[in-house]
Design a protein around this motif. Structure first.
Motif, short mmCIF file in Angstrom:
data_model
loop_
_atom_site.label_atom_id
_atom_site.label_comp_id
_atom_site.label_asym_id
_atom_site.label_seq_id
_atom_site.Cartn_x
_atom_site.Cartn_y
_atom_site.Cartn_z
N LEU A 47 0.76 -1.24 0.05
CA LEU A 47 0.09 -0.13 -0.05
C LEU A 47 0.95 1.19 -0.07
O LEU A 47 1.90 1.37 0.21
CB LEU A 47 -1.16 -0.09 1.34
CG LEU A 47 -1.91 -1.24 1.45
CD1 LEU A 47 -2.65 -1.08 2.61
CD2 LEU A 47 -2.92 -1.24 0.26
N TYR A 50 -0.51 5.97 3.34
CA TYR A 50 -1.90 6.58 3.75
C TYR A 50 -1.58 7.55 5.00
O TYR A 50 -0.91 7.05 5.99
CB TYR A 50 -2.87 5.58 3.84
CG TYR A 50 -3.49 4.89 2.58
CD1 TYR A 50 -4.44 5.83 1.53
CD2 TYR A 50 -3.04 3.78 2.49
CE1 TYR A 50 -4.87 5.08 0.52
CE2 TYR A 50 -3.54 3.19 1.44
CZ TYR A 50 -4.24 3.79 0.37
OH TYR A 50 -4.83 3.24 -0.82
N SER A 140 -8.03 8.96 0.40
CA SER A 140 -8.77 7.79 -0.43
C SER A 140 -8.51 6.39 0.28
O SER A 140 -9.10 5.44 -0.44
CB SER A 140 -8.25 7.64 -1.84
OG SER A 140 -6.72 7.31 -1.88
N ASP A 144 -10.26 2.86 -1.59
CA ASP A 144 -9.45 2.17 -1.80
C ASP A 144 -9.33 0.75 -1.09
O ASP A 144 -8.97 -0.27 -1.82
CB ASP A 144 -8.02 2.59 -1.74
CG ASP A 144 -7.69 3.92 -2.64
OD1 ASP A 144 -8.36 4.04 -3.55
OD2 ASP A 144 -6.57 4.51 -2.41
#
Length: 229
Positions: A47, A50, A140, A144
């Motif tokens: 990922l 974030y 997001s 996501d």
């Protein structure tokens, strides 16, 4: 089978029927073990870095692990400005009041919602929720992770290696239900959930689906700051 009472039989007949059912229950348990083994072998996806919002402001996803290698995130449905949020989400998460046992498994379980953090924390207090809440309203992350604003709820698990986070598993719908303790208890009752869709003997108690569930106001009354709990 009438009036919610099964056929009345002698002890031997009852035990024979129970043993037959137990064979199926054991087979289901072994299948669940096999599914869990397959889950442990799922590939993962790396990922991006974030940033979410926590009680103290922006926080990186990797820091939500709080030093642990594993993380469970429940994505709570949200409608900005609503007095009460999703009853199913509120009822589901109200079950988890003692999560310290996860420390022995190097894991943490938190809630992420797409709502503003101030509203989310106020709602947490209102319904007496014990889990830690974070907001993805400025990223997001929710979308996501298959829980975009206005779309629904879900649960994801993550694993990290240093500062790199990987998505390991996702479920939603009745897949989340399997992680609750309420439904297994209710399903073990002689009458089960008493919902219309369930296969029950003719004449047994049944009512509209969801009608027995605790709604958000019920949870607030039972566990919120003004309750006796």
């Amino acid at each position: 089978m009438t009036n919610g009472i099964g056929d009345v039989v002698d002890e031997h007949t009852w035990r024979s029927a129970l043993d037959e059912l137990r064979t199926r229950e054991k087979a289901a348990t072994r299948e669940l073990d096999a599914i869990a083994a397959a889950r442990r072998r799922l590939p993962v996806v790396e990922l991006p870095d974030y940033t979410l919002i926590g009680p103290d402001g922006p926080i990186r996803l990797v820091d939500i692990f709080d030093g642990r290698p594993q993380l469970i995130v429940y994505h709570h449905m949200w409608n900005d400005g609503a007095e009460f949020q999703c009853g199913g989400c509120t009822s589901f998460t109200s079950q988890f009041t003692r999560l310290d046992f996860l420390d022995n498994y190097d894991a943490r379980f938190v809630i992420v919602t797409n709502g503003p953090i101030d509203e989310a924390l106020a709602y947490r207090r209102k319904v007496g929720n014990r889990m830690e809440w974070y907001s993805s309203s400025e990223s997001s992350f929710g979308a996501d992770m298959d829980a975009a604003p206005g779309e629904g709820f879900g649960l994801n698990t993550f694993v990290r290696d240093g500062d790199t986070v990987y998505r390991a598993w996702h479920t939603n719908g009745r897949g989340v239900e399997q992680l609750a303790h309420t439904f297994p208890l209710i399903d073990a009752l002689p009458w089960g959930r008493q919902e219309e869709w369930q296969d029950s003997p003719t004449g047994w108690p049944q009512r509209p689906t969801y009608s027995g569930w605790l709604d958000s106001p019920d949870v607030a009354n039972l566990y919120g700051p003004d309750s006796d709990s």
